[in-house]
Design a protein around this motif. Structure first.
Motif, short mmCIF file in Angstrom:
data_model
loop_
_atom_site.label_atom_id
_atom_site.label_comp_id
_atom_site.label_asym_id
_atom_site.label_seq_id
_atom_site.Cartn_x
_atom_site.Cartn_y
_atom_site.Cartn_z
N LYS A 91 0.81 -1.21 0.00
CA LYS A 91 0.00 0.00 0.00
C LYS A 91 0.84 1.26 0.00
CE LYS A 91 -4.05 -1.00 2.78
NZ LYS A 91 -4.55 -0.68 4.11
N ILE A 133 0.55 5.61 -2.42
CA ILE A 133 -0.86 5.96 -2.44
C ILE A 133 -1.36 6.26 -3.85
CG2 ILE A 133 -2.03 6.76 -0.37
CD1 ILE A 133 -0.34 9.15 -0.29
N TYR A 144 -5.07 5.01 -5.89
CA TYR A 144 -6.24 5.85 -6.11
C TYR A 144 -6.03 6.79 -7.27
CZ TYR A 144 -6.95 4.28 -1.42
OH TYR A 144 -7.09 3.48 -0.35
N ILE A 189 -10.75 10.91 -4.65
CA ILE A 189 -10.43 11.51 -3.34
C ILE A 189 -11.49 12.55 -2.94
CG2 ILE A 189 -8.73 12.94 -2.11
CD1 ILE A 189 -6.57 11.79 -3.92
N HIS A 233 -7.46 9.45 7.32
CA HIS A 233 -7.90 8.95 6.01
C HIS A 233 -8.50 7.57 6.17
CE1 HIS A 233 -3.79 7.46 6.62
NE2 HIS A 233 -4.25 6.36 6.05
N ASP A 277 -10.99 4.45 3.61
CA ASP A 277 -11.63 4.12 2.33
C ASP A 277 -13.06 3.70 2.59
OD1 ASP A 277 -9.16 4.50 1.24
OD2 ASP A 277 -8.62 2.38 1.45
N ARG A 322 -11.59 7.44 -1.50
CA ARG A 322 -10.57 7.75 -0.52
C ARG A 322 -10.97 9.04 0.19
NH1 ARG A 322 -6.40 5.52 1.95
NH2 ARG A 322 -4.47 6.71 1.92
N GLN A 372 -10.22 11.92 2.98
CA GLN A 372 -9.25 12.54 3.89
C GLN A 372 -10.04 13.59 4.66
OE1 GLN A 372 -4.99 12.55 2.29
NE2 GLN A 372 -6.19 13.38 0.64
N ASP A 424 -3.49 14.69 -2.24
CA ASP A 424 -3.02 14.02 -1.04
C ASP A 424 -2.60 15.02 0.03
OD1 ASP A 424 -3.45 11.40 -1.80
OD2 ASP A 424 -1.52 11.25 -2.83
#
Ligand SMILES: Nc1nc2c(ncn2[C@@H]2O[C@H](COP(=O)(O)OP(=O)(O)OP(=O)(O)O)[C@@H](O)[C@H]2O)c(=O)[nH]1
Ligand SMILES: [Mg+2]
Length: 726
Positions: free
Chosen positions: A22, A25, A29, A34, A93, A95, A100, A102, A380
């Motif tokens: 993972k 990032i 995604y 996001i 954050h 899912d 995604r 945040q 991000d």
């Protein structure tokens, strides 16, 4: 369970992340999956409980969490655990069904509004959380407006629907009355209090609707109308009877929220979880993804504003919006990436700073924990460690983002270390505080040479002192609030000073002739220093901090140019220490138009002294006075307390600017009041309203202090002018 990562636990996280592959990032995604959302609102509305629940219910964190027993994921800081409310914003954050999220959990206390405002820069949307039992409260409206200023789309989350005595109709009508009919429920509660068992979607009302607190079909039409109003053409077709397609609705919903044509409302209970998944799905549907909310910025060497597209292959553009100093992971600088890629071993270039910054490690943050990542991209929110040079507001890459509009802290306390000999330790600790908190500042009082700390309120300063004590083992002793008065003049004046001293060896000689002018704030150095006003003008020196200008118009070498820096120094020292009561001087222009020197006996020291003394003497003849900070006070109280509040304000030399409904029974009264009169306002307001009121303070401007008050202050601060001569 410890809330911060010890070295061992950090290793474990790293292994787990790598095992699942993972750590990149961006590979996982696309940008349009996001959603960056700040959760804001009044204190105790349940923001932290909501965000904690998002983490546990989606499996991002596998333990229970509660603000009430000190196990909250977001309120992980020791002070937060003690007080049971949010002091610092947290970034998390998770899912949910392929999206995604945040989320930024922000404090509801106006005392910590700086934290809220800072995190808005990282968000594309704001969820305004309202406590269903309390209705609209003072900070609700404040954050609603802040979202507007930052250009964020807004949704409203009415939380605590499981509580007793909830008046659904009143809440809904108060929201619409205050924020407009664009506020439309996206789901309708079935029952309230203990009977709050389900919600019905109003975009597609279906299933059993018995017990709905309002007819979902009726809301459906209002919702579609608000959505189509984002596009004139679709709106026209809709009015002619054409139903927009599902795809069209999907596209326009985000548009409508962004434009403010639609503010969707969700009803939930963070405690029971009713309405929770529906809210998350609604947020996916209504909130802009980073590509739909491009930020504006200036190219480094130009002042042309451009839109920064959230493109992973574009140039790197990011901004630091928060700094946190953690005793374990050290200093963390949090950044929102707007465009391009950031990798873990990159050299970052910083706008306006020739020296770049080498990243030591790149992290994803989960409130108090950090997870190393190799790469991050547009949308991000990441943090880097140990980058001392990465301060709040800095822009990374080639684009300069506007500074975050933090409010100016106005509540001051004179402070000194509790233990003698702790000065150096305290100074380091205060520097750290100022780096983390853009609404904290410290200054040296030019008059008393005491250190003065400024914050948003007494509570803010108290909490900061607690942090100093716990984290930095530094204790502060504070004394009565200091008001940062300023000195200025009201009329033109002129004069000279001759410094001449014969002490043994070489003499000292310098003579400076000056004219002094009030320099109004509306004027700029360019508009004021014209050839008309100063026919033999040679050079201007402007100091924006004090709005101080001095003009060199000396002709024929009466004062040789190499003494000008010494004159500048003399003026600047005097600006800092003041003349009549020891406060800084501002809004002043000085013209140096003549002088005399001696080829052997003149020195820099002599000219510095002559400049400082000429400043002092002429200032005293130019009708000197004091300026005081005026703050804008917004007080929200139950309507029947308005009379008491306004008479109290006039007793404080306040001027009422206006009143407005703040939803339901609440009224907001806005006034301008001298800061000197509101340092203990929290206590008075609590006693007038029995704890039912709240207020915000914002710096407004400096204004002239009334004559009788000036006299009092000057008397009180009579200082011995130790260095004055002859
Ligand atoms: N009954 C009930 N109580 C709730 C709910 N959500 C939060 N609470 C309680 O409300 C109180 C405040 O919750 P927080 O989550 O700390 O509220 P906040 O909005 O983060 O408050 P600040 O951090 O001060 O801005 C706590 O005692 C919570 O347990 C809810 O849905 N129902
Ligand atoms: Mg909170």
């Amino acid at each position: 369970m410890p809330n911060r990562l010890s070295g061992e636990k950090r290793q474990k996280v790293r292994r787990v992340e790598n095992a699942q592959g993972k750590h990149n990032i961006m590979a996982k995604y696309t940008v349009d999956a996001i959603r960056n959302i700040a959760f804001c609102g009044h204190k105790s509305a349940g923001k932290t409980t909501l965000v904690d629940r998002m983490l546990t219910s989606t499996g991002a964190v596998s333990r229970l969490a509660s603000v009430d027993d000190g196990t909250s994921i977001c309120d992980f800081d020791e002070e937060e655990k003690t007080h049971r409310y949010t002091i610092e914003s947290s970034i998390v954050h998770f899912d949910f069904e392929g999206t995604r999220f945040q989320i930024l959990d922000t404090p509801g206390y106006p005392d910590f509004i700086g934290q809220t405002i800072g995190t808005l820069r990282a968000a594309d949307n704001m969820a305004i959380v309202i406590n269903a039992q309390a209705g609209i409260e003072v900070n609700t409206r404040r954050v609603f407006n802040e979202a507007g200023k930052e250009g964020l789309g807004r949704v409203i989350v009415v939380n605590r629907m499981d509580g007793d005595n909830i008046e659904f109709d009143t809440i809904l009508s108060n929201i619409q009355e205050l924020f407009g009919s664009c506020c439309v429920p996206m789901n309708v509660p079935v029952g309230s209090g203990q009977d709050f068992k389900a919600v019905i979607n109003t975009l597609k009302p279906e299933g059993d609707m018995t017990g709905a607190l309002i007819d979902p079909e009726e809301i459906h039409s209002a919702l579609i109308e608000a959505i189509v109003s984002a596009d004139d053409e679709v709106m026209m077709q809709y009015l002619e009877g054409e139903v927009p397609s599902e795809d069209e609705i999907k596209r326009l919903m985000v548009e409508a929220v962004k434009k403010g044509d639609l503010v969707p409302i969700f009803f939930v209970s963070a405690k029971t979880g009713v309405g929770f998944d529906e809210m998350l799905r609604g947020l996916v549907a209504c909130c802009a993804n980073p590509t739909q909310h491009p930020m504006k910025a200036e190219k480094e060497d130009s002042d042309e504003m451009v839109e920064i597209a959230a493109n992973p292959n574009g140039p790197l553009a990011a901004q630091v919006f928060k700094v946190r100093i953690d005793p374990f992971v050290q200093r963390l600088s949090y950044m929102r990436i707007f465009s391009g890629k950031m990798t873990k071993d990159m050299n970052l270039s910083i706008v306006g700073n020739r020296k770049g910054v080498k990243i030591a490690q790149l992290y994803l943050v989960q409130a108090g924990e950090t997870v190393p990542v190799d790469e991050a991209g547009p949308g991000d929110i990441v943090a880097v460690t140990k980058c001392e040079d990465l301060g709040v507001n800095m822009s990374i890459g080639e684009y300069r983002f506007a500074p975050i509009p933090f409010p100016t802290p106005m509540v001051g306390l004179a402070a000194s270390p509790k233990t003698r000999g702790d000065e150096a330790k305290l100074s380091t600790a205060l520097t750290k505080l100022a780096q983390e908190d853009s609404t904290f500042r410290r200054e040296l009082d030019p008059q008393t040479k005491e250190m003065v700390i400024y914050g948003m309120s007494e509570l803010h300063l108290t909490v900061l002192r607690e942090r100093l004590k716990r984290r930095d083992k530094a204790e502060l002793e504070t004394r009565e609030p200091k008001i940062p008065y300023r000195e200025t003049i009201q009329i033109n004046a002129e004069g000279m000073y001759r410094h001449r001293k014969q002490s043994g060896g070489r003499g000292q000689f310098g003579e400076v002739h000056i004219r002094m002018f009030p320099f109004p704030l509306e004027e700029t150095a360019e508009s004021f220093a014209t050839k008309d006003r100063f026919p033999s003008l040679k050079e201007t020196h402007y100091d924006p901090d004090n709005h101080f200008l001095w003009v060199d118009s000396v002709v024929g070498g009466a004062i040789p140019g190499n003494f000008m820096p010494a004159i500048d120094k003399g003026f600047r020292e005097r600006l800092e220490r003041g003349v009549i009561a020891g406060y800084k001087v501002q809004n002043l222009c000085i013209e140096v138009h003549f002088g005399k020197y001696h080829p052997v006996d003149s020195s820099e020291q002599a000219f510095k002294m002559a400049a400082s003394m000429a400043f002092r003497n002429v200032f005293q003849t130019a009708k000197p006075t004091l300026l005081e900070p005026i703050v804008k006070l917004e007080v929200t109280v139950p309507g029947d307390k308005l009379g008491d509040i306004s008479s109290d304000l006039s007793g404080r030399r306040g001027r009422v600017l206006g009143m407005a409904s703040a939803g339901g029974e609440l009224q907001t009264i806005a006034a301008e009041v001298p800061l000197a009169e509101v340092s203990t306002y929290a206590r008075s307001l609590a006693s007038i309203t029995g704890g039912q009121g709240s207020y915000t303070i914002e710096f407004s401007r400096y204004d002239v202090v009334p004559g009788n008050v000036v006299k009092e202050i000057v008397e009180k601060s009579k200082v011995e002018e130790e260095e004055e001569e002859e």
